[in-house]
Design an enzyme around this catalytic site. Structure first.
Site, short mmCIF file in Angstrom:
data_model
loop_
_atom_site.label_atom_id
_atom_site.label_comp_id
_atom_site.label_asym_id
_atom_site.label_seq_id
_atom_site.Cartn_x
_atom_site.Cartn_y
_atom_site.Cartn_z
N LYS A 56 32.65 -72.74 -8.67
CA LYS A 56 33.02 -71.43 -8.50
C LYS A 56 34.29 -71.19 -7.67
O LYS A 56 35.13 -70.51 -8.42
CB LYS A 56 32.04 -70.38 -7.86
CG LYS A 56 30.88 -70.59 -8.91
CD LYS A 56 29.75 -69.35 -8.09
CE LYS A 56 29.45 -69.91 -7.00
NZ LYS A 56 28.30 -71.38 -7.20
N ARG B 46 30.28 -80.50 4.22
CA ARG B 46 29.68 -79.39 5.03
C ARG B 46 28.13 -79.46 4.98
O ARG B 46 27.89 -80.65 4.67
CB ARG B 46 29.58 -78.61 3.24
CG ARG B 46 30.57 -77.68 3.70
CD ARG B 46 31.05 -76.72 2.61
NE ARG B 46 29.51 -75.50 1.96
CZ ARG B 46 29.87 -75.30 0.94
NH1 ARG B 46 31.05 -74.82 0.02
NH2 ARG B 46 28.95 -74.40 0.77
N ARG C 287 24.33 -61.86 -4.64
CA ARG C 287 23.77 -63.77 -4.43
C ARG C 287 22.17 -62.68 -4.67
O ARG C 287 21.31 -63.97 -4.78
CB ARG C 287 23.60 -63.71 -3.38
CG ARG C 287 24.19 -65.24 -3.45
CD ARG C 287 24.22 -66.22 -2.23
NE ARG C 287 24.47 -67.46 -2.54
CZ ARG C 287 25.99 -68.33 -2.16
NH1 ARG C 287 26.50 -67.76 -1.94
NH2 ARG C 287 25.58 -69.34 -2.03
N ARG D 188 31.10 -83.85 -2.60
CA ARG D 188 32.02 -82.96 -1.74
C ARG D 188 32.79 -83.11 -0.65
O ARG D 188 32.23 -83.70 0.53
CB ARG D 188 32.05 -81.35 -2.18
CG ARG D 188 33.10 -80.12 -1.89
CD ARG D 188 31.65 -79.20 -1.96
NE ARG D 188 31.21 -78.36 -1.43
CZ ARG D 188 30.61 -76.93 -1.47
NH1 ARG D 188 31.27 -76.69 -2.88
NH2 ARG D 188 29.45 -76.84 -1.51
N ARG E 96 18.95 -75.02 -1.44
CA ARG E 96 20.00 -73.85 -1.72
C ARG E 96 19.42 -73.81 -3.56
O ARG E 96 19.58 -72.41 -3.88
CB ARG E 96 20.73 -74.81 -1.57
CG ARG E 96 22.23 -74.21 -0.83
CD ARG E 96 23.16 -75.47 -0.34
NE ARG E 96 24.36 -74.59 -0.27
CZ ARG E 96 25.10 -75.79 -1.16
NH1 ARG E 96 24.98 -76.65 -0.82
NH2 ARG E 96 26.15 -75.01 -1.41
#
Ligand code: AP5
Length: 207
Positions: free
Chosen positions: A13, A153, A86, A120, A164
């Site tokens: 996203k 992160r 969300r 990531r 998550r």
């Protein structure tokens, strides 16, 4: 045009939103990025949300809705909401303060989500995203755009990723039903250029 980008963590996203915002001159509003910036700057907001975000939980609806409402009120352009709403509570609230023209759902299976999050790398300075395997920087550990240092992160660690995904399935996936026919699905498993192409074509956007 005002868009909502829905989809599981790591679906791409933020990557697409950054490209679309820059190409079409609209604003990229990422609630996750706003929270991370607040944490980095050790503001009151940052102190309040740090533990929640690092563990993979959700910040409260009240706080998040107020933040987004304030941010949108300051904009003079169209926008992409990346990571908001969300929960159905947030989606109900959004109806009262913004008109949305397109709701995009990034479709991606859990295994790919995990691979994307595990690889990531993010620039500490400008926030640009890389992936160790799929979209690596030219020089390992260094941002191509600004030379900043890349980091992992805290919520991209295995335990937080699992949480998550659970939170996504439990609280965010129901928004697909909430938006129903408004949803425009995007196959997020393709390469970034192809994802952009599908988005541009589905919304008949010119360059
Ligand atoms: P947030 O930052 O919004 O995290 P997220 O929704 O989990 O989304 P991600 O940023 O992890 O993934 P993405 O879909 O943007 O993927 P990306 O483009 O980076 O939120 C973080 C936290 O903040 C939440 O957990 C929560 O605590 C809090 N929060 C935020 N909003 C909230 C709200 N509304 N309410 C309450 N709490 C909230 O891509 C991932 C990786 O894949 C990258 O390495 C990228 O380079 C790579 N990649 C991207 N696209 C492709 C592709 N097409 N092919 C190959 N690799 C790709």
């Amino acid at each position: 045009m005002n868009f909502v980008f829905l989809g599981p963590p790591g679906a791409g996203k933020g990557t697409l939103a950054a490209v679309v915002a820059s190409r079409f001159g609209i604003s990229h509003v990422s609630t996750g990025a706003i929270f991370r910036e607040a944490i980095k700057n050790q503001t009151e907001l940052g102190k309040k949300v740090k533990a929640i975000i690092d563990s993979g939980g959700l910040v409260s609806d009240d706080l998040t809705v107020a933040l987004v409402q304030e941010r949108l009120a300051s904009l003079k352009t169209g926008f992409i909401l990346d990571g908001f709403p969300r929960t159905t509570g947030q989606a109900e609230a959004l109806k009262n303060f913004a008109k949305i023209d397109g709701v995009v759902n990034f479709e991606l299976d859990d295994d790919t989500v995990i691979r994307r999050l595990a690889g990531r790398r993010v620039c500490k300075n400008c926030g640009k995203n890389y992936h160790a395997e799929f979209t690596p920087p030219k020089v390992e550990g260094t941002c191509d755009a600004c030379g900043g240092e890349l980091y992992i992160r805290d919520d991209d660690k295995p335990e937080a990723i699992r949480k998550r995904l659970m939170v996504y399935n439990d609280q965010t996936a129901p928004l697909i039903e909430f938006y129903g026919d408004e949803i425009v699905p995007i196959d997020a498993s393709k390469a970034p250029d192809e994802v952009l192409e599908e988005f541009v074509s589905k919304f008949n956007l010119n360059n």
